[in-house]
Design an enzyme around this catalytic site. Structure first.
Site, PDB file in Angstrom:
ATOM      1  N   GLY A  11       0.837  -1.194   0.000  1.00  0.00           N
ATOM      2  CA  GLY A  11       0.000   0.000   0.000  1.00  0.00           C
ATOM      3  C   GLY A  11       0.867   1.237   0.000  1.00  0.00           C
ATOM      4  O   GLY A  11       2.080   1.165   0.145  1.00  0.00           O
ATOM      5  N   ALA A  13       1.791   5.220   1.469  1.00  0.00           N
ATOM      6  CA  ALA A  13       2.031   5.786   2.798  1.00  0.00           C
ATOM      7  C   ALA A  13       0.694   6.057   3.480  1.00  0.00           C
ATOM      8  O   ALA A  13      -0.234   6.574   2.862  1.00  0.00           O
ATOM      9  CB  ALA A  13       2.838   7.078   2.672  1.00  0.00           C
ATOM     10  N   SER A  15      -1.680   4.099   4.262  1.00  0.00           N
ATOM     11  CA  SER A  15      -2.821   3.389   3.673  1.00  0.00           C
ATOM     12  C   SER A  15      -3.449   2.402   4.642  1.00  0.00           C
ATOM     13  O   SER A  15      -4.498   1.842   4.355  1.00  0.00           O
ATOM     14  CB  SER A  15      -2.376   2.642   2.412  1.00  0.00           C
ATOM     15  OG  SER A  15      -1.416   1.650   2.747  1.00  0.00           O
ATOM     16  N   THR A  37      12.369  -2.823  10.408  1.00  0.00           N
ATOM     17  CA  THR A  37      13.482  -2.454   9.546  1.00  0.00           C
ATOM     18  C   THR A  37      13.787  -0.965   9.587  1.00  0.00           C
ATOM     19  O   THR A  37      14.740  -0.521   8.968  1.00  0.00           O
ATOM     20  CB  THR A  37      13.194  -2.860   8.085  1.00  0.00           C
ATOM     21  OG1 THR A  37      12.059  -2.140   7.620  1.00  0.00           O
ATOM     22  CG2 THR A  37      12.962  -4.360   7.966  1.00  0.00           C
ATOM     23  N   HIS A  52       4.094   3.143  15.929  1.00  0.00           N
ATOM     24  CA  HIS A  52       4.009   1.708  15.627  1.00  0.00           C
ATOM     25  C   HIS A  52       4.227   0.885  16.890  1.00  0.00           C
ATOM     26  O   HIS A  52       3.507  -0.093  17.130  1.00  0.00           O
ATOM     27  CB  HIS A  52       5.048   1.321  14.564  1.00  0.00           C
ATOM     28  CG  HIS A  52       4.617   1.607  13.174  1.00  0.00           C
ATOM     29  ND1 HIS A  52       4.304   0.612  12.280  1.00  0.00           N
ATOM     30  CD2 HIS A  52       4.445   2.781  12.511  1.00  0.00           C
ATOM     31  CE1 HIS A  52       3.962   1.159  11.129  1.00  0.00           C
ATOM     32  NE2 HIS A  52       4.039   2.468  11.246  1.00  0.00           N
ATOM     33  N   ALA A  54       3.684   1.706  20.027  1.00  0.00           N
ATOM     34  CA  ALA A  54       2.553   1.852  20.954  1.00  0.00           C
ATOM     35  C   ALA A  54       1.360   1.012  20.526  1.00  0.00           C
ATOM     36  O   ALA A  54       0.577   0.566  21.373  1.00  0.00           O
ATOM     37  CB  ALA A  54       2.154   3.323  21.055  1.00  0.00           C
ATOM     38  N   ARG A  55       1.218   0.779  19.257  1.00  0.00           N
ATOM     39  CA  ARG A  55       0.078   0.024  18.738  1.00  0.00           C
ATOM     40  C   ARG A  55       0.257  -1.481  18.893  1.00  0.00           C
ATOM     41  O   ARG A  55      -0.724  -2.221  18.941  1.00  0.00           O
ATOM     42  CB  ARG A  55      -0.109   0.405  17.257  1.00  0.00           C
ATOM     43  CG  ARG A  55      -1.387  -0.043  16.657  1.00  0.00           C
ATOM     44  CD  ARG A  55      -1.573   0.461  15.253  1.00  0.00           C
ATOM     45  NE  ARG A  55      -0.463   0.043  14.401  1.00  0.00           N
ATOM     46  CZ  ARG A  55      -0.016   0.755  13.373  1.00  0.00           C
ATOM     47  NH1 ARG A  55      -0.543   1.918  13.090  1.00  0.00           N
ATOM     48  NH2 ARG A  55       0.973   0.314  12.631  1.00  0.00           N
TER      49      ARG A  55
END
Length: 187
Positions: A11, A13, A15, A37, A52, A54-55
Site C-alpha cells: 500500500g 504511505a 494506507s 526495519t 508503531h 505503541a500500537r
C-alpha cells in the site's frame, strides 16, 4: 518445494498496511515476532516508530533487523510462529542508501535480496511482509530515486510471486490482489 505460508501486504504511505498486517498477526493464534526495519533518522521519523510501537502488543517479540534480514527471519522462524516484517521499503532503502554513504547501491544489495528471498521461500512460520507500493506515481527525476523505485518494484514482484496471498491497502481498505488456499498443516 512447498508453498510458504506467506501474506504480502502492499500500500501507499498511511494506507493502513501496517495496522492491517498487525491485525493478521494477532489473529494468527501464534507467537508473533515483529521484525522492524526502520531506523529513527530524525525526530519526525522517531515519532512514526513510536506510534508503531505503541500500537503493538507488549508480548510480541521485537527484532530490529539490519541489512541481514534473512538472518532475522531464520532466527524467528518456526512451525508455530508468526513473523511480521515491517517493512521492505525501509530495508531496501537502507541497503541502497546506507546512512553513512548515500549514493549508488551497496555492492552486496542483490546478494542480500537473494538471501532474504531464499529465507522467505524456506520459512515454516506464517510470514506477513509489508511493503510500500510506490510505483503508481510519476517517474522520479533523479537517477538514484529512479533506481530505488525500480529496485523496490522488482523486489515487490518477487515477493508477490512467492506469496499465495497478496493484499493491496487503499484508504484503509484491504483489496485482495491474489488469493490462494492456505497450506495445510499435517499433524
Amino acid at each position: 518445494m512447498t508453498t510458504p505460508d506467506l501474506i504480502f501486504v502492499l500500500g501507499g504511505a498511511r494506507s493502513g498496511k501496517s495496522a492491517y498486517a498487525e491485525g493478521l498477526a494477532g489473529a494468527s493464534g501464534r507467537g508473533v515476532t515483529y521484525i522492524a526495519t526502520a531506523r529513527g533518522a530524525d525526530a519526525e521519523f522517531s515519532e512514526r516508530i513510536a506510534h508503531h510501537r505503541a500500537r503493538r502488543p507488549a508480548h510480541w517479540r521485537l527484532v530490529e533487523a539490519g541489512a541481514a534480514l534473512d538472518d532475522a527471519l531464520r532466527a524467528a522462524d518456526g512451525d508455530d510462529a508468526c513473523v511480521l516484517v515491517d517493512c521492505l521499503t525501509l530495508w531496501l532503502a537502507g541497503l541502497l542508501c546506507p546512512p553513512e554513504a548515500c549514493g549508488p547501491a551497496a555492492e552486496d544489495a542483490d546478494a542480500r535480496i537473494d538471501a532474504f528471498m531464499a529465507a522467505l521461500a524456506a520459512a515454516r512460520a506464517r510470514v506477513i511482509v509489508v511493503s510500500n507500493e510506490i510505483g503508481l506515481g510519476v517517474v522520479p527525476l533523479g537517477s538514484v530515486t529512479r533506481r530505488y523505485v525500480d529496485a523496490l518494484g522488482r523486489l515487490n514482484q518477487r515477493v508477490a510471486a512467492l506469496a499465495p496471498e497478496v493484499t493491496l491497502m487503499v484508504a484503509g481498505l484491504p483489496l485482495a490482489v491474489k488469493t490462494a488456499p492456505r497450506p495445510m498443516r499435517t499433524a
